[in-house]
Enzyme design. Structure first.
Site, PDB file in Angstrom:
ATOM      1  N   SER A  13      28.849   5.283  -1.528  1.00  0.00           N
ATOM      2  CA  SER A  13      29.855   5.556  -2.559  1.00  0.00           C
ATOM      3  C   SER A  13      31.246   5.645  -1.958  1.00  0.00           C
ATOM      4  O   SER A  13      31.433   6.105  -0.820  1.00  0.00           O
ATOM      5  CB  SER A  13      29.517   6.891  -3.207  1.00  0.00           C
ATOM      6  OG  SER A  13      30.645   7.424  -3.861  1.00  0.00           O
ATOM      7  N   GLU A  19      33.190   7.829  -2.727  1.00  0.00           N
ATOM      8  CA  GLU A  19      33.419   9.267  -2.495  1.00  0.00           C
ATOM      9  C   GLU A  19      33.322   9.606  -1.009  1.00  0.00           C
ATOM     10  O   GLU A  19      33.793  10.660  -0.579  1.00  0.00           O
ATOM     11  CB  GLU A  19      32.396  10.100  -3.278  1.00  0.00           C
ATOM     12  CG  GLU A  19      32.733  10.295  -4.728  1.00  0.00           C
ATOM     13  CD  GLU A  19      33.970  11.157  -4.950  1.00  0.00           C
ATOM     14  OE1 GLU A  19      34.002  12.290  -4.445  1.00  0.00           O
ATOM     15  OE2 GLU A  19      34.903  10.690  -5.615  1.00  0.00           O
ATOM     16  N   TYR A  38      28.496  16.204  -2.704  1.00  0.00           N
ATOM     17  CA  TYR A  38      27.979  14.872  -3.055  1.00  0.00           C
ATOM     18  C   TYR A  38      28.435  13.840  -2.014  1.00  0.00           C
ATOM     19  O   TYR A  38      27.636  13.050  -1.490  1.00  0.00           O
ATOM     20  CB  TYR A  38      28.471  14.464  -4.450  1.00  0.00           C
ATOM     21  CG  TYR A  38      28.212  13.010  -4.759  1.00  0.00           C
ATOM     22  CD1 TYR A  38      26.962  12.583  -5.179  1.00  0.00           C
ATOM     23  CD2 TYR A  38      29.215  12.046  -4.597  1.00  0.00           C
ATOM     24  CE1 TYR A  38      26.711  11.232  -5.427  1.00  0.00           C
ATOM     25  CE2 TYR A  38      28.975  10.704  -4.846  1.00  0.00           C
ATOM     26  CZ  TYR A  38      27.727  10.310  -5.268  1.00  0.00           C
ATOM     27  OH  TYR A  38      27.483   8.985  -5.504  1.00  0.00           O
TER      28      TYR A  38
HETATM   29  O1  G4F Z   1      34.039  10.079 -13.639  1.00  0.00           O
HETATM   30  P1  G4F Z   1      34.041  11.042 -12.516  1.00  0.00           P
HETATM   31  O2  G4F Z   1      33.225  12.257 -12.694  1.00  0.00           O
HETATM   32  O3  G4F Z   1      33.625  10.198 -11.238  1.00  0.00           O
HETATM   33  P2  G4F Z   1      33.815  10.457  -9.664  1.00  0.00           P
HETATM   34  O4  G4F Z   1      33.905  11.891  -9.352  1.00  0.00           O
HETATM   35  O5  G4F Z   1      34.941   9.598  -9.213  1.00  0.00           O
HETATM   36  O6  G4F Z   1      32.442   9.911  -9.097  1.00  0.00           O
HETATM   37  C1  G4F Z   1      31.820   8.746  -9.595  1.00  0.00           C
HETATM   38  O7  G4F Z   1      32.160   7.634  -8.807  1.00  0.00           O
HETATM   39  C2  G4F Z   1      31.691   7.686  -7.460  1.00  0.00           C
HETATM   40  C3  G4F Z   1      32.156   6.417  -6.765  1.00  0.00           C
HETATM   41  O8  G4F Z   1      33.404   6.683  -6.196  1.00  0.00           O
HETATM   42  C4  G4F Z   1      30.185   7.821  -7.441  1.00  0.00           C
HETATM   43  F1  G4F Z   1      29.745   7.855  -6.170  1.00  0.00           F
HETATM   44  C5  G4F Z   1      29.794   9.078  -8.183  1.00  0.00           C
HETATM   45  O9  G4F Z   1      28.374   9.191  -8.210  1.00  0.00           O
HETATM   46  C6  G4F Z   1      30.324   8.982  -9.598  1.00  0.00           C
HETATM   47  O10 G4F Z   1      29.673   7.897 -10.239  1.00  0.00           O
HETATM   48  O11 G4F Z   1      35.541  11.510 -12.205  1.00  0.00           O
HETATM   49  C7  G4F Z   1      36.575  10.580 -11.984  1.00  0.00           C
HETATM   50  C8  G4F Z   1      37.907  11.324 -11.862  1.00  0.00           C
HETATM   51  C9  G4F Z   1      37.885  12.497 -10.906  1.00  0.00           C
HETATM   52  O12 G4F Z   1      39.065  12.512 -10.167  1.00  0.00           O
HETATM   53  C10 G4F Z   1      37.858  13.728 -11.812  1.00  0.00           C
HETATM   54  O13 G4F Z   1      38.455  14.895 -11.263  1.00  0.00           O
HETATM   55  O14 G4F Z   1      38.209  11.870 -13.148  1.00  0.00           O
HETATM   56  C11 G4F Z   1      38.664  13.198 -12.978  1.00  0.00           C
HETATM   57  N1  G4F Z   1      38.451  13.956 -14.208  1.00  0.00           N
HETATM   58  C12 G4F Z   1      39.440  14.505 -14.961  1.00  0.00           C
HETATM   59  N2  G4F Z   1      38.913  15.174 -15.995  1.00  0.00           N
HETATM   60  C13 G4F Z   1      37.272  14.233 -14.781  1.00  0.00           C
HETATM   61  C14 G4F Z   1      37.566  15.007 -15.919  1.00  0.00           C
HETATM   62  N3  G4F Z   1      36.004  13.888 -14.460  1.00  0.00           N
HETATM   63  C15 G4F Z   1      35.000  14.307 -15.272  1.00  0.00           C
HETATM   64  N4  G4F Z   1      33.728  13.938 -14.969  1.00  0.00           N
HETATM   65  N5  G4F Z   1      35.243  15.083 -16.375  1.00  0.00           N
HETATM   66  C16 G4F Z   1      36.507  15.471 -16.745  1.00  0.00           C
HETATM   67  O15 G4F Z   1      36.684  16.181 -17.733  1.00  0.00           O
END
Ligand code: G4F
Length: 335
Positions: A128, A130, A152
Site C-alpha cells: 500500500s 500508506e 496499518y
Molecule cells: O479513504 P481513506 O480512509 O483511505 P486511506 O487512509 O488513504 O487508506 C486507503 O488507501 C490506502 C492506499 O494508500 C490503502 F492501503 C488503505 O487500505 C485504504 O484503502 O482516507 C483518505 C483520506 C485520509 O487522509 C483521511 O484522513 O481522507 C481523509 N478523511 C477525511 N475525512 C477521511 C475522512 N477518511 C475517512 N475514512 N473518513 C472521513 O470522514
C-alpha cells in the site's frame, strides 16, 4: 488446462473485481472466506453474488495457520493473490493489535504454507502507498524510503518485507504491488470516497442533510480498483518477481473530491460538508502521488478510468442505491 488461482479477500472490493478479471481470462478461481461469512452469505457476499456459481469458496481464517494449510494442501494453485487484511487505517489506530496480528501473521501464514506445500505457486502481496506515510520524496516510487504513519502502514511494511524475504531466501515467485488508493462503486462506506458519494446521493434524495468529515486537505492519488486488479495479475505473469507502484500520477484533496461529487448531483459541497474532529487521525498521511513508470514500462499497464469518470460512476451507483432506499422508506411509511 486452465490456471488455478486462490484469492484471499475475495468478498472485498478488489477481490471481487479480480475474481471477475481472472474468470474472464479462463482461470479456475478459488476464494478464502471466513466461516462466519459462509454462514451469513446474503449480507457478506454482496459483491460476489453474481459470481457464486463460478467460484469455489473455502472456509479459513487468516488467524489460523492450520485452516490455511488445510485449503492449500488440497489444491494445486498456480497463483495466490493475498488481498485480505484489516484495511481501514482509522480502525488500525483504534485497535492496532488486531490489525498487526491479522495483517502480519496472516501474510506470514500464507507464505509459510505455500513454501511448505506449493513452492511453485506465484504469490501477490497487496502492499500500500500508506507504507510511504510521511513521504521522503514526491512522487513516490519503488525506491522511495518507507515511513509508515499508522499501525496499518506498519503492518503493510512488515508484509512487504516478509514477501521480499520469501523471494530472496527461498527463491519463490513473490511480488508486491504498492497500490495507491483505489476506489469504485464497490468501495466500503467507511472510506472517504464512498462516504462522500453515498452521502451526496442521499442528500440529493432528501435522505440526509449533512456530511461530517475529518481532514479535507489530505491529498490522495485515487484510481479505479477495476484498473488496479489488472496490474496485480500482470505482476504474476512476468519472468521474474518484482515490486511495482500502481498509481495514476495525479493527486487531489479530499475537498476537491467533495466539490466534484456534490457537483455531480447539482449541489455545492460547502452547504453540506462539516469538519468533525472525531474523524481526524492521530497521525495523518498528508500527500500521496505515485510514479507508476515501472509498471507502465515493464507490465504494459495503463489505467483506463479518469478521476472524473470514477467519481461519476460512484455517484451514479449511489443515486441508484439511495433511490431503492427511498422507495423502501416511502412504502414502509405507507404501510
Ligand atoms: O479513504 P481513506 O480512509 O483511505 P486511506 O487512509 O488513504 O487508506 C486507503 O488507501 C490506502 C492506499 O494508500 C490503502 F492501503 C488503505 O487500505 C485504504 O484503502 O482516507 C483518505 C483520506 C485520509 O487522509 C483521511 O484522513 O481522507 C481523509 N478523511 C477525511 N475525512 C477521511 C475522512 N477518511 C475517512 N475514512 N473518513 C472521513 O470522514
Amino acid at each position: 488446462m486452465s490456471k488455478k488461482a486462490l484469492i484471499t479477500g475475495i468478498t472485498g472490493q478488489d477481490g471481487s473485481y479480480l475474481a471477475e478479471h481472472l474468470l474472464s481470462l479462463g482461470y479456475e478461481v478459488h476464494g478464502l472466506v471466513r466461516r462466519v461469512a459462509l454462514e451469513d452469505a446474503a449480507r457478506r457476499f454482496t459483491r460476489i453474488t453474481h459470481l457464486l456459481e463460478r467460484v469455489t469458496l473455502h472456509a479459513a481464517s487468516l488467524e489460523s495457520y492450520p485452516s490455511i494449510f488445510h485449503v492449500i494442501s488440497r489444491h494445486d494453485f498456480d497463483e495466490c493473490y493475498h488481498l485480505a487484511a484489516q484495511s481501514f487505517v482509522a480502525e488500525s489506530f483504534a485497535d492496532g493489535f488486531s490489525t498487526m496480528n491479522t495483517n502480519i501473521n496472516g501474510t506470514h501464514y500464507m507464505l509459510a504454507a505455500l513454501r511448505e506445500l506449493r513452492p511453485q505457486c506465484r504469490f501477490y502481496f497487496a502492499g500500500s502507498s500508506e507504507m510511504f506515510g510521511k513521504v521522503a520524496e514526491t512522487p513516490q516510487r519503488e525506491t522511495t524510503r518507507f515511513h509508515p504513519r499508522s499501525p496499518y502502514g506498519i503492518s503493510k511494511v512488515a508484509g512487504f518485507d516478509l514477501t521480499r524475504n520469501y523471494r530472496e531466501a527461498y527463491g519463490m515467485f513473490c511480488a508486491s504491488g504498492l497500490l495507491f488508493n483505489h476506489e469504485g462503486p464497490r468501495r466500503g462506506y467507511e472510506f472517504v470516497t464512498r462516504k462522500i458519494t453515498s452521502t451526496a446521493a442521499r442528500i440529493k434524495l432528501g435522505l440526509a442533510t449533512e456530511l461530517r468529515l475529518g481532514n479535507l486537505d489530505a491529498q490522495r492519488d485515487w484510481g479505479h480498483a477495476k484498473d488496479y486488479v489488472r496490474a496485480m495479475h500482470l505482476m504474476l505473469q512476468q519472468d521474474t518477481a518484482d515490486d511495482y507502484v500502481v498509481a495514476t500520477g495525479e493527486t487531489h484533496t479530499v475537498r476537491e473530491f467533495c466539490r466534484r461529487a456534490f457537483a455531480e448531483v447539482g449541489l455545492n459541497y460547502e452547504d453540506h460538508v462539516h469538519v468533525d474532529e472525531r474523524f481526524l487521525r492521530p497521525a495523518e498521511v498528508d500527500l500521496l502521488v505515485g510514479d507508476a513508470s515501472k509498471a507502465k514500462q515493464e507490465l504494459g499497464w495503463e489505467p483506463e478510468y479518469t478521476f472524473g469518470e470514477m467519481i461519476r460512476e460512484m455517484v451514479q451507483a449511489d443515486l441508484e442505491e439511495a433511490s431503492k432506499e427511498n422507495g423502501q422508506t416511502v412504502s414502509a411509511r405507507g404501510v
